[in-house]
Enzyme design. Structure first.
Site, PDB file in Angstrom:
ATOM      1  N   GLY A  32      33.045  29.100  43.402  1.00 16.08           N
ATOM      2  CA  GLY A  32      33.865  28.584  42.303  1.00 16.08           C
ATOM      3  C   GLY A  32      34.129  29.649  41.254  1.00 16.08           C
ATOM      4  O   GLY A  32      34.023  30.839  41.524  1.00 16.08           O
ATOM      5  N   ALA A  33      34.520  29.185  40.030  1.00 10.34           N
ATOM      6  CA  ALA A  33      34.983  30.103  38.975  1.00 10.34           C
ATOM      7  C   ALA A  33      36.083  30.990  39.572  1.00 10.34           C
ATOM      8  O   ALA A  33      36.038  32.218  39.514  1.00 10.34           O
ATOM      9  CB  ALA A  33      33.845  30.939  38.394  1.00 10.34           C
ATOM     10  N   LEU A  34      37.058  30.317  40.162  1.00  8.61           N
ATOM     11  CA  LEU A  34      38.052  31.005  40.986  1.00  8.61           C
ATOM     12  C   LEU A  34      39.000  31.861  40.146  1.00  8.61           C
ATOM     13  O   LEU A  34      39.354  31.503  39.030  1.00  8.61           O
ATOM     14  CB  LEU A  34      38.854  29.977  41.797  1.00  8.61           C
ATOM     15  CG  LEU A  34      38.016  29.088  42.721  1.00  8.61           C
ATOM     16  CD1 LEU A  34      38.934  28.150  43.517  1.00  8.61           C
ATOM     17  CD2 LEU A  34      37.133  29.897  43.660  1.00  8.61           C
ATOM     18  N   HIS A  35      39.401  32.991  40.729  1.00 10.44           N
ATOM     19  CA  HIS A  35      40.347  33.910  40.089  1.00 10.44           C
ATOM     20  C   HIS A  35      41.419  34.286  41.122  1.00 10.44           C
ATOM     21  O   HIS A  35      41.419  33.739  42.241  1.00 10.44           O
ATOM     22  CB  HIS A  35      39.621  35.143  39.543  1.00 10.44           C
ATOM     23  CG  HIS A  35      38.693  35.802  40.524  1.00 10.44           C
ATOM     24  ND1 HIS A  35      39.147  36.427  41.670  1.00 10.44           N
ATOM     25  CD2 HIS A  35      37.338  35.897  40.562  1.00 10.44           C
ATOM     26  CE1 HIS A  35      38.126  36.912  42.349  1.00 10.44           C
ATOM     27  NE2 HIS A  35      37.004  36.593  41.703  1.00 10.44           N
ATOM     28  N   HIS A  38      40.281  35.121  44.698  1.00 13.72           N
ATOM     29  CA  HIS A  38      40.040  33.943  45.536  1.00 13.72           C
ATOM     30  C   HIS A  38      41.377  33.325  45.970  1.00 13.72           C
ATOM     31  O   HIS A  38      41.528  32.895  47.126  1.00 13.72           O
ATOM     32  CB  HIS A  38      39.252  32.884  44.770  1.00 13.72           C
ATOM     33  CG  HIS A  38      37.876  33.295  44.356  1.00 13.72           C
ATOM     34  ND1 HIS A  38      37.503  33.412  43.042  1.00 13.72           N
ATOM     35  CD2 HIS A  38      36.773  33.597  45.083  1.00 13.72           C
ATOM     36  CE1 HIS A  38      36.230  33.754  42.978  1.00 13.72           C
ATOM     37  NE2 HIS A  38      35.764  33.886  44.187  1.00 13.72           N
ATOM     38  N   GLY A 154      35.972  38.023  51.608  1.00 16.09           N
ATOM     39  CA  GLY A 154      36.563  39.171  50.938  1.00 16.09           C
ATOM     40  C   GLY A 154      35.806  40.460  51.218  1.00 16.09           C
ATOM     41  O   GLY A 154      34.579  40.470  51.306  1.00 16.09           O
ATOM     42  N   LYS A 156      35.576  42.632  49.066  1.00  9.80           N
ATOM     43  CA  LYS A 156      34.897  42.905  47.787  1.00  9.80           C
ATOM     44  C   LYS A 156      33.377  42.900  47.963  1.00  9.80           C
ATOM     45  O   LYS A 156      32.669  43.716  47.391  1.00  9.80           O
ATOM     46  CB  LYS A 156      35.351  41.857  46.778  1.00  9.80           C
ATOM     47  CG  LYS A 156      34.443  41.591  45.613  1.00  9.80           C
ATOM     48  CD  LYS A 156      34.563  42.662  44.563  1.00  9.80           C
ATOM     49  CE  LYS A 156      33.897  42.294  43.251  1.00  9.80           C
ATOM     50  NZ  LYS A 156      32.521  41.840  43.370  1.00  9.80           N
ATOM     51  N   GLN A 160      28.071  41.681  52.471  1.00 15.70           N
ATOM     52  CA  GLN A 160      28.091  40.259  52.859  1.00 15.70           C
ATOM     53  C   GLN A 160      29.010  40.035  54.060  1.00 15.70           C
ATOM     54  O   GLN A 160      28.661  39.313  55.006  1.00 15.70           O
ATOM     55  CB  GLN A 160      28.557  39.416  51.676  1.00 15.70           C
ATOM     56  CG  GLN A 160      28.839  37.965  52.022  1.00 15.70           C
ATOM     57  CD  GLN A 160      29.146  37.147  50.791  1.00 15.70           C
ATOM     58  OE1 GLN A 160      28.256  36.751  50.073  1.00 15.70           O
ATOM     59  NE2 GLN A 160      30.427  36.903  50.526  1.00 15.70           N
TER      60      GLN A 160
END
Ligand code: AMP
Length: 281
Positions: A32-35, A38, A154, A156, A160
């Site tokens: 969440g806290a999408l930008h 995302h 991602g 980014k 991961q």
């Protein structure tokens, strides 16, 4: 837009889709806290989904991947704004479970064996021990619950991406992991949910991270490239955790012949930032 919070709602959604379980389709796992970064992943997911499939975004601040309780507590939670971003980007389902839905029992959400990329010395595991055990646990749980055919991750979060890709092969998960390039602000800083914590000065200092990646990219020798990153970062107010050149796939370093990756983790004030780029450019 389907917004699903509980296992029961998930079962109902599955049967409304004519499925025995899960949603199928394409998933973008997030905290969440999408930008806009995302949103780019969600738009790509919507393209891959096609007109009749499910394009799902999961929103779950996963407690098991945080080794710092303060970091977990202060992680931004912005569900209403996130839903609007998901709709605008073309998602048609949101899975925003609570902890009890994700982790009803240890058997329901096992931690799979960790791929070797998770524990390479000098990277995330050295600074966030247990982080990738939590990531693998939550991804495996999401894959089993949602039965998505594809999931977008991602670049980014390069380590991961490598860990999740390796896990999906090693565990023979019936899902394709699709990478997506990093979205950056015009000044070069990689977009991140944590950027909102940066003061003006801390944000200015953080620009040393993309500058260091650029400095490394033009060096052909890995030692020189690492020195170029260290020199660039040393002139900033950042507290550097690592700035290294590794093999892009195995994260063992430095790369012998194949593709390399420059990877940086550093703190600007209290905020931990990570970034990476192809090496050499
Ligand atoms: P997060 O919510 O931060 O866990 O990120 C969810 C997904 O979005 C992960 O696959 C991230 O790698 C990806 N992501 C986060 N920031 C960016 C960015 N700036 N560009 C591309 N993907 C990103």
């Amino acid at each position: 837009m389907l917004v699903i919070h509980t296992a029961r709602e998930l079962t109902q959604a599955a049967s409304s889709l004519g499925r025995t379980a899960g949603l199928g389709g394409v998933l973008v796992p997030t905290m969440g806290a999408l930008h806009d970064g995302h949103a780019a992943l969600i738009r790509r997911a919507a393209e891959l989904t096609g007109p009749r499939g499910v394009c799902a975004v999961s929103i779950f601040v996963n407690p098991t991947q945080f080794n710092d309780r303060t970091d977990f507590a202060r992680y931004p939670r912005t569900l209403e704004a996130d839903i609007a971003i998901c709709i605008a980007a073309g998602a048609n389902a949101i899975f925003a479970p609570d902890v009890a839905t994700m982790y009803p029992s240890p058997e329901a959400a096992p931690v799979p064996p960790l791929p070797a990329a998770a524990t390479q010395p000098g990277l995330e595991d050295a600074h966030r021990p247990g982080h990738f055990a939590g990531v693998c646990q939550v991804v495996l749980r999401l894959v089993r619950l949602l039965e998505s055919a594809q999931a977008i991750f991602g670049e980014k979060d390069w380590q991961q991406l490598r860990v999740v890709t390796a896990m999906s092969h090693e565990q023979r998960l019936p899902i394709k992991i699709v990478p997506h390039p990093t979205l950056r602000d015009p000044d070069g800083l990689a977009m991140s949910s944590r950027n909102r914590f940066l003061s003006t000065d801390e944000r200015a200092a953080a620009l040393a991270i993309p500058a260091a990646l650029r400095a490394a990219s033009v060096e052909r020798d890995p030692d020189r490239a690492e020195r170029a990153m260290r020199d660039t970062l040393a002139g900033s107010a950042l507290a550097v955790e690592y700035a290294v050149i590794r093999d892009a796939d195995t994260l063992v370093g430095p790369p012998r012949n194949g593709r390399g990756r420059a990877l940086i983790a550093a703190r600007s004030g209290r905020t931990r930032l990570i970034d990476n780029a192809a090496w050499p450019a």
